[in-house]
Write an enzyme that holds these catalytic residues in place. Structure first.
Site, short mmCIF file in Angstrom:
data_model
loop_
_atom_site.label_atom_id
_atom_site.label_comp_id
_atom_site.label_asym_id
_atom_site.label_seq_id
_atom_site.Cartn_x
_atom_site.Cartn_y
_atom_site.Cartn_z
N PRO A 109 0.81 -1.22 0.00
CA PRO A 109 0.00 0.00 0.00
C PRO A 109 0.84 1.28 0.00
O PRO A 109 0.31 2.37 -0.18
CB PRO A 109 -0.84 -0.12 1.28
CG PRO A 109 -0.29 -1.24 2.06
CD PRO A 109 0.56 -2.09 1.16
N GLU A 136 2.78 -7.82 8.54
CA GLU A 136 2.69 -6.36 8.69
C GLU A 136 3.48 -5.63 7.62
O GLU A 136 3.33 -4.45 7.42
CB GLU A 136 3.22 -5.94 10.07
CG GLU A 136 2.43 -6.50 11.21
CD GLU A 136 0.99 -6.02 11.20
OE1 GLU A 136 0.78 -4.82 11.38
OE2 GLU A 136 0.10 -6.86 10.99
N ARG A 174 -3.99 -7.73 -20.75
CA ARG A 174 -5.01 -7.41 -21.75
C ARG A 174 -4.57 -6.33 -22.74
O ARG A 174 -5.21 -6.11 -23.75
CB ARG A 174 -6.35 -7.06 -21.08
CG ARG A 174 -6.32 -5.81 -20.25
CD ARG A 174 -7.62 -5.63 -19.49
NE ARG A 174 -8.76 -5.38 -20.36
CZ ARG A 174 -8.96 -4.26 -21.03
NH1 ARG A 174 -8.08 -3.27 -20.96
NH2 ARG A 174 -10.04 -4.09 -21.77
N ASP A 189 -11.30 1.68 -23.99
CA ASP A 189 -11.54 1.51 -22.55
C ASP A 189 -11.64 2.82 -21.81
O ASP A 189 -10.97 3.79 -22.16
CB ASP A 189 -10.33 0.82 -21.89
CG ASP A 189 -10.24 -0.63 -22.24
OD1 ASP A 189 -11.24 -1.17 -22.70
OD2 ASP A 189 -9.15 -1.19 -22.04
N1 ADE Z 1 -0.89 -5.12 0.00
C1 ADE Z 1 -1.75 -4.72 0.95
N2 ADE Z 1 -2.52 -3.71 0.54
C2 ADE Z 1 -2.13 -3.43 -0.75
C3 ADE Z 1 -2.53 -2.48 -1.72
N3 ADE Z 1 -3.49 -1.57 -1.48
N4 ADE Z 1 -1.92 -2.48 -2.91
C4 ADE Z 1 -0.94 -3.37 -3.16
N5 ADE Z 1 -0.51 -4.30 -2.28
C5 ADE Z 1 -1.09 -4.32 -1.08
#
Ligand code: ADE
Length: 266
Positions: A109, A136, A174, A189
């Site tokens: 994230p 984590e 794709r 798209d």
């Molecule tokens: N791992 C945990 N959350 C994630 C996300 N939002 N994007 C990519 N990998 C992740």
């Protein structure tokens, strides 16, 4: 195109890789997905892949040794930046500034947020490695000395990078010529043109009393094209006005947007 996916849960990929377009791309030889279980590269009887964080606190952290061992052995990287060299161009990381023969991407994230232009960027490569995190997070040395890039699929936290890896794989494959039945498929798209896509209709012409816009039944291709362009502009203006600042607009597009601004409900 080959994807090497490093994960502690290869089973997560089984269903998605066996269905629909991804399966067809694999069967057609356009896509080769190799799943590598990080645990297979962990030493010791218990093949431990996580440990407590230095400094205390909750949660577990993915250990560096099995992740480095897995990626280095599969990609033939002997030391940082020296890969097997079977790629014409090195991947210049936009995040870490590392140079590798192929992108080595952590799904996290904290990465740059995935979008259609990153999908096009990755589709230029013949081979991409994806590392899926769990627990984590990763030991920071994986991020600093092994990965060449970090990608997030949005501002939310998943239980691991596996679903994110599938999202990236799907969006990239794709775009490869031949992966979609329709050769024009990817160009209309939402996001490919910088606008959201226009609405689609198919038979029947009337369903529960709801009709289809007359223009689509008219057979006048120029009119249909203009209607679709205006619908795409209208939808983008209503739902994602931020996208309009980045897209190239014709004089006619601008005039249409002006009429929308003056009378949005018509
Ligand atoms: N791992 C945990 N959350 C994630 C996300 N939002 N994007 C990519 N990998 C992740």
């Amino acid at each position: 195109m080959r994807f090497d996916i490093f994960t502690l849960f290869p089973g997560i990929f089984e269903g998605p890789l066996r269905e629909s377009m991804i399966k067809r791309a694999i069967d057609a030889g356009l896509l080769n997905v190799q799943l590598h279980n990080i645990r297979d590269y962990a030493a010791g009887k218990h093949q431990v892949t996580d440990d407590y964080p230095y400094g205390g606190g909750g949660g577990m952290v993915m250990k560096p040794e099995p992740v480095f061992a897995a990626v280095e052995s599969v990609l033939g990287i002997r030391e940082q930046g020296s890969g097997s060299g079977d790629q014409d161009t090195d991947y210049q990381s936009p995040v870490t500034n590392h140079q590798f023969p192929i992108p080595i991407i952590l799904l996290t994230p904290q990465g740059r947020v995935f979008n259609q232009s990153i999908a096009y960027e990755l589709a230029q490569y013949d081979r991409v490695a994806l590392i899926c995190g769990r627990y984590e997070g990763f030991d920071e040395r994986i991020r600093e000395h092994l990965a060449s890039d970090e990608i997030s699929i949005g501002d939310f936290v998943l239980t691991g990078g596996e679903l994110a890896a599938l999202v990236v794989l799907d969006a990239v494959i794709r775009l490869k010529p031949g992966a979609l039945g329709d050769p024009e498929g990817a160009s209309d798209d939402s996001h490919a043109s910088g606008l959201l896509e226009y609405p689609h209709y198919t038979r029947p012409p009337e369903f529960r009393g709801w009709g289809v816009p007359e223009v689509l039944l008219s057979g006048d291709h120029a009119k249909v094209d203009r209607w679709r362009r205006e619908q795409a502009l209208r939808r983008t203006w209503l739902r994602r006005p931020d996208m309009l600042t980045a897209v190239e607009l014709s004089k006619a597009d601008r005039a249409f947007l002006d009429t929308l601004r003056q009378a949005p409900d018509e």
